[in-house]
Write an enzyme that holds these catalytic residues in place. Sequence first.
Site, mmCIF file in Angstrom:
data_model
loop_
_atom_site.group_PDB
_atom_site.id
_atom_site.type_symbol
_atom_site.label_atom_id
_atom_site.label_comp_id
_atom_site.label_asym_id
_atom_site.label_seq_id
_atom_site.Cartn_x
_atom_site.Cartn_y
_atom_site.Cartn_z
ATOM 1 N N ASP A 2 1.529 -20.573 10.044
ATOM 2 C CA ASP A 2 0.333 -19.563 9.404
ATOM 3 C C ASP A 2 0.229 -18.453 9.988
ATOM 4 O O ASP A 2 0.195 -18.427 11.445
ATOM 5 C CB ASP A 2 -0.777 -20.434 9.048
ATOM 6 C CG ASP A 2 -1.562 -19.642 8.066
ATOM 7 O OD1 ASP A 2 -1.306 -18.672 7.325
ATOM 8 O OD2 ASP A 2 -2.962 -20.099 7.873
ATOM 9 N N GLY A 3 0.086 -17.293 9.417
ATOM 10 C CA GLY A 3 -0.461 -16.167 10.355
ATOM 11 C C GLY A 3 0.759 -15.152 10.452
ATOM 12 O O GLY A 3 0.419 -14.049 11.069
ATOM 13 N N ASN A 4 1.694 -15.178 9.543
ATOM 14 C CA ASN A 4 2.675 -14.080 9.323
ATOM 15 C C ASN A 4 1.994 -12.821 8.757
ATOM 16 O O ASN A 4 2.563 -11.669 9.496
ATOM 17 C CB ASN A 4 3.834 -14.324 8.589
ATOM 18 C CG ASN A 4 4.759 -15.671 9.016
ATOM 19 O OD1 ASN A 4 4.441 -15.870 10.346
ATOM 20 N ND2 ASN A 4 5.435 -16.335 8.141
ATOM 21 N N ARG A 6 -0.985 -11.810 9.024
ATOM 22 C CA ARG A 6 -1.891 -11.091 10.020
ATOM 23 C C ARG A 6 -1.260 -10.679 11.417
ATOM 24 O O ARG A 6 -1.603 -9.653 11.851
ATOM 25 C CB ARG A 6 -3.189 -12.180 10.446
ATOM 26 C CG ARG A 6 -4.003 -12.258 9.479
ATOM 27 C CD ARG A 6 -4.950 -13.386 9.593
ATOM 28 N NE ARG A 6 -4.088 -14.907 9.261
ATOM 29 C CZ ARG A 6 -4.500 -16.076 9.541
ATOM 30 N NH1 ARG A 6 -5.464 -16.224 10.288
ATOM 31 N NH2 ARG A 6 -3.575 -16.936 9.119
ATOM 32 N N HIS A 19 6.888 -12.078 7.936
ATOM 33 C CA HIS A 19 7.690 -13.144 7.412
ATOM 34 C C HIS A 19 9.225 -13.258 8.022
ATOM 35 O O HIS A 19 9.615 -14.077 8.611
ATOM 36 C CB HIS A 19 7.785 -13.244 5.963
ATOM 37 C CG HIS A 19 6.710 -13.394 5.217
ATOM 38 N ND1 HIS A 19 5.683 -14.551 5.514
ATOM 39 C CD2 HIS A 19 5.866 -12.708 3.896
ATOM 40 C CE1 HIS A 19 4.541 -14.456 4.550
ATOM 41 N NE2 HIS A 19 4.882 -13.449 4.100
ATOM 42 N N ARG A 53 0.901 -16.099 -4.778
ATOM 43 C CA ARG A 53 0.916 -14.923 -4.214
ATOM 44 C C ARG A 53 1.611 -13.883 -4.907
ATOM 45 O O ARG A 53 2.079 -14.019 -5.899
ATOM 46 C CB ARG A 53 1.893 -14.824 -2.955
ATOM 47 C CG ARG A 53 1.155 -15.931 -1.910
ATOM 48 C CD ARG A 53 1.533 -15.876 -0.469
ATOM 49 N NE ARG A 53 0.750 -16.816 0.393
ATOM 50 C CZ ARG A 53 1.059 -16.440 1.863
ATOM 51 N NH1 ARG A 53 1.759 -15.772 2.185
ATOM 52 N NH2 ARG A 53 0.166 -17.290 2.436
ATOM 53 N N LEU A 113 18.598 -33.988 15.733
ATOM 54 C CA LEU A 113 17.079 -33.658 15.038
ATOM 55 C C LEU A 113 17.197 -33.624 13.511
ATOM 56 O O LEU A 113 18.124 -33.094 12.966
ATOM 57 C CB LEU A 113 16.770 -32.027 15.385
ATOM 58 C CG LEU A 113 15.565 -31.585 14.929
ATOM 59 C CD1 LEU A 113 14.117 -32.229 15.426
ATOM 60 C CD2 LEU A 113 15.441 -29.939 15.146
HETATM 61 C C1 IPE Z 1 2.188 -18.186 6.502
HETATM 62 O O1 IPE Z 1 1.875 -16.911 6.852
HETATM 63 C C2 IPE Z 1 3.750 -18.074 5.959
HETATM 64 C C3 IPE Z 1 3.977 -18.540 4.441
HETATM 65 C C4 IPE Z 1 3.198 -19.304 3.550
HETATM 66 C C5 IPE Z 1 5.288 -18.270 3.902
HETATM 67 P P1 IPE Z 1 1.137 -16.302 6.015
HETATM 68 O O2 IPE Z 1 1.581 -15.373 4.863
HETATM 69 O O3 IPE Z 1 -0.013 -17.258 5.370
HETATM 70 O O4 IPE Z 1 -0.057 -15.230 6.670
HETATM 71 P P2 IPE Z 1 -1.465 -14.848 6.547
HETATM 72 O O5 IPE Z 1 -2.204 -16.076 6.760
HETATM 73 O O6 IPE Z 1 -1.589 -14.064 5.628
HETATM 74 O O7 IPE Z 1 -1.814 -14.079 7.998
HETATM 75 MG MG MG Z 2 -1.860 -17.822 5.505
#
Ligand code: IPE
Ligand code: MG
Length: 228
Positions: A2-4, A6, A19, A53, A113
């Site tokens: 999570d956090g791509n 932001r 992403h 989304r 793996l």
């Molecule tokens: C996670 O990053 C990646 C996916 C769900 C593909 P986000 O897209 O949720 O990034 P934030 O939460 O908006 O920062």
């Molecule tokens: Mg997110």
Amino acid sequence: MDGNGRWAKKRLLPRIAGHKQGVETVREAVKACSELGVRYLTLFAFSSENWRRPEEEVSFLMGLFIAALEREIDKLDRNDIRLRLVGRRDRFSPQIVSLIEAAEARTAGNTGLTLTIAADYGGRWDILQATQAMLIARPELLASGYGEDDLAPYLAMAYAPEPDLFIRTGGEARVSNFLLWQLAYTELYFTDLFWPDFDRAALEAAIASYCQRERRFGRTSEQLSSPC
Ligand code: IPE
Ligand code: MG
């Protein structure tokens, strides 16, 4: 992972740049886990809810997924990595489904793996599909009743042990419908780092934190040995 979004926003970049950078982090994490002797790495790439989304973002993610499958498969195979996908497949394009099937077939005999990508996956979906599959295969259970061991073989990740360590990046402290059944005794680790910043040192810090934990599974301290 999570956090791509932001990560990108902080740099005044469009979300999709986050992403793209996130894919680089995936590549590094797979390499690091492979080298560290981790047996199973499961990445939550796309949840059942992520279809909500904006359409452009979803189609960009699908494009990244296709590109990564096409580009990385040789390297994964060379490194003895077995690739598996868990989740619904019926909402992906036929192109993605056939790439997934080809990648799984090609790496099926690999013994290093096991890399699982959870895509269009949801923990609740998994429990429901497993229950349905179990009752279709063993209808007598409806009358006799059933237990955890009856259900477990029908879960999407029946081929893997339950996870030792769960890592969530991006600062949220929730599980968000990931492996709900399997996480019952998993050690949870949350970090504020955005996924694109989650480098090898961050992964090693998460593993070091895991090694400090005492996993009792309902027992007392005195009955235990260290997890690492
Ligand atoms: C996670 O990053 C990646 C996916 C769900 C593909 P986000 O897209 O949720 O990034 P934030 O939460 O908006 O920062
Ligand atoms: Mg997110």
